[in-house]
Design a protein around this motif. Structure first.
Motif, PDB file in Angstrom:
ATOM      1  N   ARG A  94       0.813  -1.214   0.000  1.00 17.84           N
ATOM      2  CA  ARG A  94       0.000   0.000   0.000  1.00 17.84           C
ATOM      3  C   ARG A  94       0.846   1.263   0.000  1.00 17.84           C
ATOM      4  O   ARG A  94       0.616   2.176  -0.801  1.00 17.84           O
ATOM      5  N   LYS A  97       2.636   1.808  -3.386  1.00 17.10           N
ATOM      6  CA  LYS A  97       1.769   2.259  -4.472  1.00 17.10           C
ATOM      7  C   LYS A  97       1.294   3.695  -4.246  1.00 17.10           C
ATOM      8  O   LYS A  97       1.195   4.478  -5.210  1.00 17.10           O
ATOM      9  N   SER A 116      -4.224   0.941 -11.834  1.00 11.42           N
ATOM     10  CA  SER A 116      -3.401   0.000 -11.096  1.00 11.42           C
ATOM     11  C   SER A 116      -3.868  -1.431 -11.342  1.00 11.42           C
ATOM     12  O   SER A 116      -5.066  -1.711 -11.319  1.00 11.42           O
ATOM     13  N   THR A 118      -3.418  -3.714  -9.273  1.00 10.71           N
ATOM     14  CA  THR A 118      -3.465  -4.336  -7.951  1.00 10.71           C
ATOM     15  C   THR A 118      -4.514  -5.436  -7.862  1.00 10.71           C
ATOM     16  O   THR A 118      -5.653  -5.266  -8.307  1.00 10.71           O
ATOM     17  N   ILE A 126      -4.542   3.827  -2.586  1.00 15.14           N
ATOM     18  CA  ILE A 126      -3.551   4.080  -3.624  1.00 15.14           C
ATOM     19  C   ILE A 126      -3.545   5.550  -4.047  1.00 15.14           C
ATOM     20  O   ILE A 126      -2.502   6.128  -4.334  1.00 15.14           O
TER      21      ILE A 126
END
Length: 314
Positions: A94, A97, A116, A118, A126
């Motif tokens: 976290r 990013k 992202s 993710t 983010i």
């Protein structure tokens, strides 16, 4: 931003996922500006793109598609400074990013969407340090992104709805199948569905009900074949015959709920991990991960081609 005006995409972090994204963007006729701070990253990226290219050729390249449209930058800011769209695929941390997106936000053009890859982090976290958080979105693919159509798109507390709509339109223009994650939740949608299956798979192995190979066979040669064509609800609908899902739930709703109550809750302890690792090694025999992936991708390309030509399965 409008999907029709995206001509240059920045790929930030070029590991397995980032390299696959880069290959897809190139195959769709876009310019790709890539960056990754890891030693040797540029050569690994170019090697990965070349490895992916034959599969993309088989699927069909867009006019102007070329691996020669890939440029690598040592500095992230140089990669994003002229981008119309940014796809980030860095480590799942976290704080990392949030800092990276703040830097990308400061360097990218005002019109660029920042997405992202993710697999589980919240966009709200983010985008926390961005001056323009409204353009930060989730763009979570499934591996390998250059072949698997699904991409999960969503926003955080400060994301503009138009940014989500624009990102979905852009991904759709690439031939992807975007779905909208309408509320932030850990793991998004598809990974939560996978996690539910993994949980019971590990439980069955842990309890000695089945071997690793048997669990894999149960899915790959059973419901997995149907799931590759239709999702769980539509498959249930067909299982209900002429009465559809209403008929099925009226007769099997109770037993299904009873199965839910009996599902396991295994702990990921060292003994279970070792049992699964050994089981996978035995099932894989002498096949390398590269050979397995190559075999998977070859069949996947044919499956995707068949799905595209079948009414109702697109």
């Amino acid at each position: 931003m409008n999907a029709t005006v995206v001509k240059r995409v920045a790929v930030v972090a070029t590991g397995v996922i980032g390299a696959s994204w880069a290959a897809l963007f190139l195959a769709r006729g876009l310019d790709v500006e890539a960056t990754d701070p890891s030693p040797g990253a540029e050569q690994r990226l170019r090697d990965a793109v070349q490895a992916h290219w034959p599969a993309l050729v088989r699927q069909g390249l867009a006019p102007g598609a070329s691996t020669g449209r890939l440029r690598f930058h040592a500095q992230m800011e140089a990669a994003v400074e002229a981008a119309d769209f940014v796809q980030e695929s860095g480590p799942e941390r976290r704080e990392f990013k949030a800092e990276l997106f703040a830097r990308m936000d400061a360097a990218a053009p005002a019109h660029a969407i920042l997405a992202s890859s993710t697999s589980g982090l919240a966009v709200t976290d983010i985008q926390a340090d961005c001056r323009h958080p409204g353009r930060v979105v989730l763009g979570h693919p499934f591996n390998p992104p250059h072949l698997i159509p699904l991409v999960e798109v969503g926003g955080g507390q400060h994301t503009a709805p138009q940014a989500v709509a624009d990102a979905m339109a852009f991904y759709a223009s690439l031939g992807k199948r975007p779905i909208h994650v309408r509320r932030e939740i850990k793991g998004h949608i598809a990974n939560r569905l996978q996690a539910a299956l993994w949980r019971e798979a590990f439980h069955l192995v842990n309890e000695g009900v089945a071997t690793v190979a048997d669990v894999d066979a149960a899915i790959a040669h059973g419901p997995g074949l149907r799931w590759a064509l239709m999702g769980p609800f539509m498959n249930l609908h067909l299982s209900g015959g002429e009465g559809g899902i209403a008929h099925l739930l009226a007769h099997l709703g109770g037993p299904i709920e009873d199965w839910w109550h009996d599902l396991g809750s295994p702990g990921m302890d060292a003994a279970l991990q070792q049992r699964v690792v050994e089981g996978v090694a035995q099932a894989a025999a002498d096949l390398s991960t590269a050979a397995l992936a190559q075999a998977r991708d070859a069949v996947l390309i044919e499956l995707l081609r068949a799905k595209r030509s079948a009414p109702g399965l697109q």
